[in-house]
Design a protein around this motif. Structure first.
Motif, PDB file in Angstrom:
ATOM      1  N   GLY A 166       0.790  -1.216   0.000  1.00  0.00           N
ATOM      2  CA  GLY A 166       0.000   0.000   0.000  1.00  0.00           C
ATOM      3  C   GLY A 166       0.822   1.266   0.000  1.00  0.00           C
ATOM      4  N   GLN A 167       2.130   1.125  -0.204  1.00  0.00           N
ATOM      5  CA  GLN A 167       3.013   2.292  -0.231  1.00  0.00           C
ATOM      6  C   GLN A 167       3.085   2.847  -1.657  1.00  0.00           C
ATOM      7  OE1 GLN A 167       6.729   0.873   1.327  1.00  0.00           O
ATOM      8  NE2 GLN A 167       6.033   0.919   3.453  1.00  0.00           N
ATOM      9  N   GLU A 168       3.138   4.166  -1.747  1.00  0.00           N
ATOM     10  CA  GLU A 168       3.191   4.826  -3.044  1.00  0.00           C
ATOM     11  C   GLU A 168       4.600   4.763  -3.617  1.00  0.00           C
ATOM     12  OE1 GLU A 168       0.861   8.615  -4.344  1.00  0.00           O
ATOM     13  OE2 GLU A 168       2.864   9.271  -3.688  1.00  0.00           O
ATOM     14  N   ARG A 169       4.698   4.321  -4.870  1.00  0.00           N
ATOM     15  CA  ARG A 169       5.993   4.217  -5.532  1.00  0.00           C
ATOM     16  C   ARG A 169       5.909   4.844  -6.910  1.00  0.00           C
ATOM     17  NH1 ARG A 169       9.708   1.412  -2.975  1.00  0.00           N
ATOM     18  NH2 ARG A 169       9.094  -0.079  -1.352  1.00  0.00           N
ATOM     19  N   SER A 170       7.087   5.249  -7.410  1.00  0.00           N
ATOM     20  CA  SER A 170       7.149   5.885  -8.722  1.00  0.00           C
ATOM     21  C   SER A 170       7.375   4.843  -9.803  1.00  0.00           C
ATOM     22  CB  SER A 170       8.263   6.925  -8.759  1.00  0.00           C
ATOM     23  OG  SER A 170       8.489   7.370 -10.080  1.00  0.00           O
ATOM     24  N   ALA A 171       6.666   4.993 -10.920  1.00  0.00           N
ATOM     25  CA  ALA A 171       6.865   4.130 -12.081  1.00  0.00           C
ATOM     26  C   ALA A 171       7.630   4.848 -13.179  1.00  0.00           C
ATOM     27  CB  ALA A 171       5.512   3.657 -12.611  1.00  0.00           C
ATOM     28  N   GLY A 172       8.163   6.047 -12.873  1.00  0.00           N
ATOM     29  CA  GLY A 172       8.954   6.784 -13.846  1.00  0.00           C
ATOM     30  C   GLY A 172       8.379   8.165 -14.125  1.00  0.00           C
ATOM     31  N   THR A 173       9.185   9.009 -14.749  1.00  0.00           N
ATOM     32  CA  THR A 173       8.780  10.372 -15.118  1.00  0.00           C
ATOM     33  C   THR A 173       8.802  10.498 -16.633  1.00  0.00           C
ATOM     34  OG1 THR A 173       9.657  11.250 -13.043  1.00  0.00           O
ATOM     35  CG2 THR A 173       9.302  12.818 -14.831  1.00  0.00           C
ATOM     36  N   PHE A 174       7.768  11.151 -17.201  1.00  0.00           N
ATOM     37  CA  PHE A 174       7.599  11.191 -18.646  1.00  0.00           C
ATOM     38  C   PHE A 174       7.294  12.621 -19.096  1.00  0.00           C
ATOM     39  CE2 PHE A 174       6.415   7.138 -16.898  1.00  0.00           C
ATOM     40  CZ  PHE A 174       7.098   6.231 -17.692  1.00  0.00           C
ATOM     41  N   SER A 175       7.403  12.844 -20.403  1.00  0.00           N
ATOM     42  CA  SER A 175       7.208  14.186 -20.955  1.00  0.00           C
ATOM     43  C   SER A 175       5.739  14.523 -21.170  1.00  0.00           C
ATOM     44  CB  SER A 175       7.966  14.329 -22.282  1.00  0.00           C
ATOM     45  OG  SER A 175       7.493  13.351 -23.210  1.00  0.00           O
ATOM     46  N   ASN A 176       4.856  13.518 -21.187  1.00  0.00           N
ATOM     47  CA  ASN A 176       3.431  13.802 -21.359  1.00  0.00           C
ATOM     48  C   ASN A 176       2.612  12.901 -20.448  1.00  0.00           C
ATOM     49  OD1 ASN A 176       2.567  11.292 -22.974  1.00  0.00           O
ATOM     50  ND2 ASN A 176       4.288  12.099 -24.177  1.00  0.00           N
ATOM     51  N   LYS A 177       1.373  13.315 -20.193  1.00  0.00           N
ATOM     52  CA  LYS A 177       0.515  12.622 -19.229  1.00  0.00           C
ATOM     53  C   LYS A 177       0.073  11.250 -19.747  1.00  0.00           C
ATOM     54  CE  LYS A 177      -3.462  13.527 -16.233  1.00  0.00           C
ATOM     55  NZ  LYS A 177      -4.066  12.199 -16.388  1.00  0.00           N
ATOM     56  N   LYS A 178      -0.078  11.095 -21.039  1.00  0.00           N
ATOM     57  CA  LYS A 178      -0.523   9.821 -21.594  1.00  0.00           C
ATOM     58  C   LYS A 178       0.464   8.701 -21.283  1.00  0.00           C
ATOM     59  CE  LYS A 178      -1.943   7.687 -25.959  1.00  0.00           C
ATOM     60  NZ  LYS A 178      -2.147   7.886 -27.403  1.00  0.00           N
ATOM     61  N   GLU A 179       1.747   8.973 -21.466  1.00  0.00           N
ATOM     62  CA  GLU A 179       2.780   7.960 -21.171  1.00  0.00           C
ATOM     63  C   GLU A 179       2.850   7.669 -19.679  1.00  0.00           C
ATOM     64  OE1 GLU A 179       6.457   9.182 -22.802  1.00  0.00           O
ATOM     65  OE2 GLU A 179       5.841   8.930 -24.897  1.00  0.00           O
ATOM     66  N   ALA A 180       2.673   8.702 -18.860  1.00  0.00           N
ATOM     67  CA  ALA A 180       2.707   8.505 -17.416  1.00  0.00           C
ATOM     68  C   ALA A 180       1.532   7.638 -16.964  1.00  0.00           C
ATOM     69  CB  ALA A 180       2.686   9.846 -16.703  1.00  0.00           C
ATOM     70  N   ASP A 181       0.344   7.910 -17.496  1.00  0.00           N
ATOM     71  CA  ASP A 181      -0.814   7.083 -17.133  1.00  0.00           C
ATOM     72  C   ASP A 181      -0.610   5.634 -17.553  1.00  0.00           C
ATOM     73  OD1 ASP A 181      -2.103   9.221 -16.039  1.00  0.00           O
ATOM     74  OD2 ASP A 181      -3.288   9.692 -17.828  1.00  0.00           O
ATOM     75  N   LYS A 182      -0.019   5.430 -18.709  1.00  0.00           N
ATOM     76  CA  LYS A 182       0.232   4.075 -19.179  1.00  0.00           C
ATOM     77  C   LYS A 182       1.219   3.342 -18.262  1.00  0.00           C
ATOM     78  CE  LYS A 182       1.661   1.548 -23.336  1.00  0.00           C
ATOM     79  NZ  LYS A 182       2.159   1.683 -24.732  1.00  0.00           N
ATOM     80  N   ALA A 183       2.197   4.080 -17.753  1.00  0.00           N
ATOM     81  CA  ALA A 183       3.224   3.475 -16.896  1.00  0.00           C
ATOM     82  C   ALA A 183       2.629   3.015 -15.572  1.00  0.00           C
ATOM     83  CB  ALA A 183       4.357   4.467 -16.658  1.00  0.00           C
TER      84      ALA A 183
END
Length: 446
Positions: free
Chosen positions: A25-42
């Protein structure tokens, strides 16, 4: 629920970081992207992986092999102290120099295969390669795979050179008698005779105490073993660690012959040993270090050394021969010893304190091998070089050759499977006599 979070990069442009919740239940990062679409996909992919049970995150696979082994695997992997000491030495010497700086996620079977080939080219024995790869590297990658640090096993399926299984050479009764007579003291003879009569391992034999032997029933109980460690691997920084179980993890009880029990009982009485005292103990005063006798040599008859790398030769028995020709013959070594003794006598060198055996009463294996076993073996001139552990092999072979039941021998030796005990069938030199007799009878009929 995962989500994307907008932030501003160093260049002033908007960036989107994907976040998801791991299995705890801990929040983790799946990466940083240049647009929101790629971030949502990650973050959606990351949550899908968590749902499948693959709850590892990418950052764990990016740690180096050295970081994982030294900070995660070695501290937490359950193993015997002696195994931990052996593994640590092999990892530092053979494994970390190859895989240490590589990220766990980047190690592939081709890297393991290339490492095996390099070790073989460098002259490593097949047994060493098999131990490093089959025992150590496989264990590391298996744990990393189970912990989902990596998602495939890099060393699985990688072959190692074949280890040749040499025929086991067993000490015969006649050879044992020669070895027994060559032992220097009665205590050493009693220890070796107890080993051949019981088949005990070294750690079990040297941890035997008076309370373990019932002289009336002649039953010996094996319930402990001692291992010799480097102090940094000992829980208390000592040299000897007594384990409350033998190698097979189970107590065993078996009967000894009347003659060896009588000898052990006489030894206990003469040494006035108490219930908790060791049957075989090491005492510094009983084994003083002997100095090499000084032999006077005639310098005129010694001749010259072999040419050194510069083609120069020097007369034996001189310091120049010892230093420049690197000659280590008896006269040259005596010359160096005399030089050092003269310097110490005139106060130019500080004499080194004599080395004492670091022990709490247990007999050090290396000391016994160098001071007792090897000289006796050489004096006996057996034609081969048996180890002390070969007495255990001889015990098993003698019992089976004498008609003892296979299951009884298995339990007596503490073997985990009967297949191990079966290896000692027909190992003595005269084991094939019955087959040859049968062959002769068939041929004589014709």
């Amino acid at each position: 629920m995962g989500h994307s979070r907008k932030r501003t990069g160093k260049d002033g442009r908007p960036r989107y970081t994907a976040y998801y919740l791991d299995i705890k239940g801990q929040e983790r990062s799946a990466g940083t992207f240049s647009n929101k679409k790629e971030a949502d996909k990650a973050w959606q992919q990351a949550e899908a992986e968590v749902a499948k049970g693959r709850h590892g995150h990418a950052g764990r696979g990016r740690q180096t092999f050295q970081e994982y082994v030294e900070k995660k695997w070695l501290p937490n992997h359950v193993m015997e102290p002696q195994t931990r000491q052996s593994y640590t030495g092999m990892i530092n010497k053979h494994v970390l120099p190859e895989f240490g700086p590589i990220r766990m996620v980047d190690i592939a079977p081709e890297h393991v295969r290339a490492w095996v080939a390099r070790m073989q080219a460098d002259g490593a024995s097949p047994r060493l390669i098999q131990y490093c790869k089959g025992s150590i590297l496989n264990a590391i990658f298996t744990t990393a795979f189970d912990d989902q640090v990596i998602f495939f096993h890099p060393s699985r399926g990688v072959k190692t050179p074949t280890v040749l299984k040499k025929p086991r050479k067993i000490v015969t009764t006649a050879q044992f008698d020669k070895l027994y007579q060559a032992l220097p003291t009665a205590d050493a003879q009693l220890l070796v005779e107890t080993a051949i009569e019981s088949g005990l391992r070294w750690g079990e034999l040297t941890e035997l105490r008076v309370k373990d032997l019932d002289s009336e029933t002649r039953i010996l109980t094996v319930s402990r073993a001692v291992v010799e460690l480097s102090p940094r691997f000992h829980p208390e920084g000592k040299r000897f660690l007594v384990k409350d179980y033998p190698k097979d993890g189970e107590y065993r009880r078996f009967k000894l012959s009347r003659q060896i029990v009588d000898k052990l009982t006489a030894h206990i009485q003469s040494e006035r040993l108490a219930e908790n005292d060791l049957l075989f103990a090491h005492r510094q005063d009983d084994h003083p270090k002997t100095r090499r006798p000084h032999i006077a040599l005639d310098d005129s008859d010694l001749g010259l050394t072999e040419p050194n790398e510069h083609g120069r030769r020097y007369r034996h028995g001189t310091m120049t021969a010892y230093n420049l020709a690197k000659c280590r013959c008896a006269p040259c070594k005596a010359s160096y010893a005399t030089y050092r003794a003269n310097r110490r006598a005139t106060g130019k060198d500080s004499p080194r304190q004599p080395r004492l055996c670091d022990t709490d009463g247990h007999i050090p294996r290396d000391w016994f091998r160098r001071q007792i076993w090897t000289p006796a073996r050489q004096a006996a001139a057996l034609g081969f070089t048996p180890r002390f552990h070969d007495l255990r092999h001889a015990h098993a072979s003698w019992l089976l050759a004498g008609g003892a039941d296979l299951q009884v021998v298995k339990e007596r030796l503490g073997h985990s499977t009967i297949a191990t005990t079966e290896k000692y069938l027909h190992t003595l030199p005269d084991a094939d006599e019955t087959a040859l007799d049968a062959l002769s009878r068939i041929r004589s009929r014709q």
